[in-house]
Design a protein around this motif. Structure first.
Motif, PDB file in Angstrom:
ATOM      1  N   PRO A 150     -12.573   7.905  11.479  1.00 26.79           N
ATOM      2  CA  PRO A 150     -11.848   7.355  10.322  1.00 26.79           C
ATOM      3  C   PRO A 150     -10.424   6.908  10.608  1.00 26.79           C
ATOM      4  O   PRO A 150      -9.959   5.926  10.050  1.00 26.79           O
ATOM      5  CB  PRO A 150     -11.893   8.516   9.316  1.00 26.79           C
ATOM      6  N   LYS A 151      -9.706   7.614  11.477  1.00 26.88           N
ATOM      7  CA  LYS A 151      -8.310   7.272  11.741  1.00 26.88           C
ATOM      8  C   LYS A 151      -8.062   6.736  13.147  1.00 26.88           C
ATOM      9  O   LYS A 151      -6.912   6.484  13.528  1.00 26.88           O
ATOM     10  CB  LYS A 151      -7.415   8.498  11.492  1.00 26.88           C
ATOM     11  N   ILE A 185      -4.058   6.568  13.351  1.00 28.51           N
ATOM     12  CA  ILE A 185      -3.303   6.497  12.098  1.00 28.51           C
ATOM     13  C   ILE A 185      -3.217   7.911  11.521  1.00 28.51           C
ATOM     14  O   ILE A 185      -4.153   8.395  10.884  1.00 28.51           O
ATOM     15  CB  ILE A 185      -3.977   5.540  11.098  1.00 28.51           C
ATOM     16  N   PHE A 186      -2.125   8.593  11.788  1.00 30.41           N
ATOM     17  CA  PHE A 186      -1.963   9.961  11.316  1.00 30.41           C
ATOM     18  C   PHE A 186      -1.866  10.010   9.793  1.00 30.41           C
ATOM     19  O   PHE A 186      -2.400  10.926   9.166  1.00 30.41           O
ATOM     20  CB  PHE A 186      -0.702  10.583  11.932  1.00 30.41           C
ATOM     21  N   SER A 187      -1.174   9.022   9.214  1.00 34.69           N
ATOM     22  CA  SER A 187      -1.014   8.951   7.764  1.00 34.69           C
ATOM     23  C   SER A 187      -0.579   7.538   7.416  1.00 34.69           C
ATOM     24  O   SER A 187      -0.464   6.675   8.290  1.00 34.69           O
ATOM     25  CB  SER A 187       0.042   9.970   7.300  1.00 34.69           C
ATOM     26  N   GLU A 188      -0.318   7.293   6.143  1.00 36.87           N
ATOM     27  CA  GLU A 188       0.186   5.988   5.737  1.00 36.87           C
ATOM     28  C   GLU A 188       1.573   5.719   6.309  1.00 36.87           C
ATOM     29  O   GLU A 188       2.017   4.565   6.359  1.00 36.87           O
ATOM     30  CB  GLU A 188       0.227   5.887   4.207  1.00 36.87           C
ATOM     31  N   GLN A 189       2.243   6.753   6.770  1.00 36.13           N
ATOM     32  CA  GLN A 189       3.597   6.602   7.301  1.00 36.13           C
ATOM     33  C   GLN A 189       3.645   6.520   8.818  1.00 36.13           C
ATOM     34  O   GLN A 189       4.550   5.894   9.375  1.00 36.13           O
ATOM     35  CB  GLN A 189       4.478   7.776   6.845  1.00 36.13           C
ATOM     36  N   LEU A 190       2.698   7.146   9.518  1.00 36.72           N
ATOM     37  CA  LEU A 190       2.829   7.314  10.971  1.00 36.72           C
ATOM     38  C   LEU A 190       1.618   6.766  11.716  1.00 36.72           C
ATOM     39  O   LEU A 190       0.467   7.076  11.384  1.00 36.72           O
ATOM     40  CB  LEU A 190       2.998   8.804  11.302  1.00 36.72           C
ATOM     41  N   LEU A 191       1.898   5.961  12.738  1.00 41.09           N
ATOM     42  CA  LEU A 191       0.867   5.382  13.606  1.00 41.09           C
ATOM     43  C   LEU A 191       1.333   5.479  15.048  1.00 41.09           C
ATOM     44  O   LEU A 191       2.501   5.224  15.355  1.00 41.09           O
ATOM     45  CB  LEU A 191       0.608   3.928  13.218  1.00 41.09           C
ATOM     46  N   ILE A 192       0.416   5.849  15.948  1.00 43.69           N
ATOM     47  CA  ILE A 192       0.696   5.866  17.384  1.00 43.69           C
ATOM     48  C   ILE A 192      -0.339   4.987  18.083  1.00 43.69           C
ATOM     49  O   ILE A 192      -1.540   5.066  17.795  1.00 43.69           O
ATOM     50  CB  ILE A 192       0.666   7.294  17.953  1.00 43.69           C
ATOM     51  N   ILE A 210       5.123   3.844  18.758  1.00 46.10           N
ATOM     52  CA  ILE A 210       5.043   4.624  17.532  1.00 46.10           C
ATOM     53  C   ILE A 210       5.691   3.832  16.401  1.00 46.10           C
ATOM     54  O   ILE A 210       6.710   3.164  16.596  1.00 46.10           O
ATOM     55  CB  ILE A 210       5.736   6.004  17.702  1.00 46.10           C
ATOM     56  N   GLU A 211       5.053   3.903  15.224  1.00 49.72           N
ATOM     57  CA  GLU A 211       5.576   3.229  14.035  1.00 49.72           C
ATOM     58  C   GLU A 211       5.676   4.247  12.914  1.00 49.72           C
ATOM     59  O   GLU A 211       4.705   4.948  12.612  1.00 49.72           O
ATOM     60  CB  GLU A 211       4.663   2.076  13.629  1.00 49.72           C
ATOM     61  N   TYR A 212       6.858   4.312  12.303  1.00 51.87           N
ATOM     62  CA  TYR A 212       7.075   5.251  11.202  1.00 51.87           C
ATOM     63  C   TYR A 212       7.661   4.491  10.017  1.00 51.87           C
ATOM     64  O   TYR A 212       8.675   3.791  10.156  1.00 51.87           O
ATOM     65  CB  TYR A 212       8.029   6.372  11.625  1.00 51.87           C
ATOM     66  N   LYS A 213       7.036   4.630   8.854  1.00 48.77           N
ATOM     67  CA  LYS A 213       7.514   3.967   7.643  1.00 48.77           C
ATOM     68  C   LYS A 213       8.436   4.899   6.876  1.00 48.77           C
ATOM     69  O   LYS A 213       8.012   5.944   6.372  1.00 48.77           O
ATOM     70  CB  LYS A 213       6.329   3.559   6.759  1.00 48.77           C
TER      71      LYS A 213
END
Length: 266
Positions: A150-151, A185-192, A210-213
């Motif tokens: 899923p992620k 995709i760890f969450s809607e805020q964090l992606l590695i 890494i992308e953090y919203k």
């Protein structure tokens, strides 16, 4: 004339680096680890990624390579979803009037349900060198993305498997790239995101980003690549239908390369 020859030598040297093909500030800020991402700039990195886009998007970008105007790159991309398909196009121009590389690409991507995306792209390359004439060539790209969990997204891509090269007027080659990678995709805020890239006749390169919203429409990004060791950083603003992205890449010898892009979602 000596200055012209020196400039052409620099352009020829840097053209062996994949960086002269502008991947867009978002992917650049993530260390150029974009093979498993879904983004309009995927049309220049792994075309399968545009199969995951739901709306038409157009974007244009500019990169000032190493602070040298003559090494600047201009790029534009767009993607249009049509049912289970997506059509994309990309344009990239690098260099100056005495030495210029132009690449134009068309892409057809297809989603086989929500988990599997496939794409094929056709590229037309032009090389123009003053006093030496013009050369051109065609290459192809093949890309895949798969939602294994899923992620977790996996991606693979190969560019120029036909090993096309320019004509007899120049010895300049078109590199063949093979890429494998994943993003989680760890969450809607964090992606590695990660990627392993191999250019034929060159050492492999590992990349990560890494992308953090911070909030819904502001994202901070950073990344690295190991061969050679380079650092990347940037941010993105996504307000309503307008996207503004900025990135800067740091090369250990050649210096900094800032780039910016503006996108619009219809």
């Amino acid at each position: 004339m000596r200055k012209l020859y020196l400039l052409i030598w620099i352009l020829l040297f840097t053209s062996f680096l994949k960086a002269q093909d502008n991947n867009g500030p978002r992917i650049t800020a993530l260390g150029n680890a974009g093979v498993a991402l879904q983004d309009v700039w995927s049309v220049k990195n792994n075309q399968a990624g545009i199969a995951g886009l739901l709306k038409p998007i157009v974007a244009a970008g500019y990169e000032n390579r190493f602070g040298v105007k003559e090494l600047s790159t201009q790029a534009a991309v767009f993607s249009i979803p049509i049912k289970d398909y997506a059509i994309g196009a990309a344009f990239n121009s690098y260099g100056v009037s005495d030495y210029r590389e132009i690449k134009t690409g068309l892409t057809l991507a297809k989603s086989f349900g929500p988990k599997l995306f496939l794409a094929v792209g056709l590229n037309y390359h032009q090389l123009k060198i003053s006093n030496y004439g013009n050369s051109n060539a065609f290459s192809i790209d093949v890309g895949l993305q798969y939602n294994a969990f899923p992620k977790l997204w996996l991606g693979s891509h190969i560019s120029n498997p036909n090993q096309a090269r320019y004509g007899e007027n120049t010895d300049q080659i078109i590199p063949t790239h093979i890429q494998f990678g994943a993003n989680y995709i760890f969450s809607e805020q964090l992606l590695i995101t990660t990627e392993l890239e191999k250019i034929l006749d060159a050492q492999a390169d590992f990349k990560a980003g890494i992308e953090y919203k911070l909030i819904k429409f502001v994202a901070l990004r950073g990344g690295i690549s190991v061969n050679p060791f380079k650092q990347f950083a940037g941010f993105g603003l996504n307000y309503q239908r307008v996207n503004i992205d900025f990135a800067v890449a740091s090369h250990p010898v050649l210096g900094y390369s800032p780039q910016v892009a503006l996108g619009y979602e219809f």
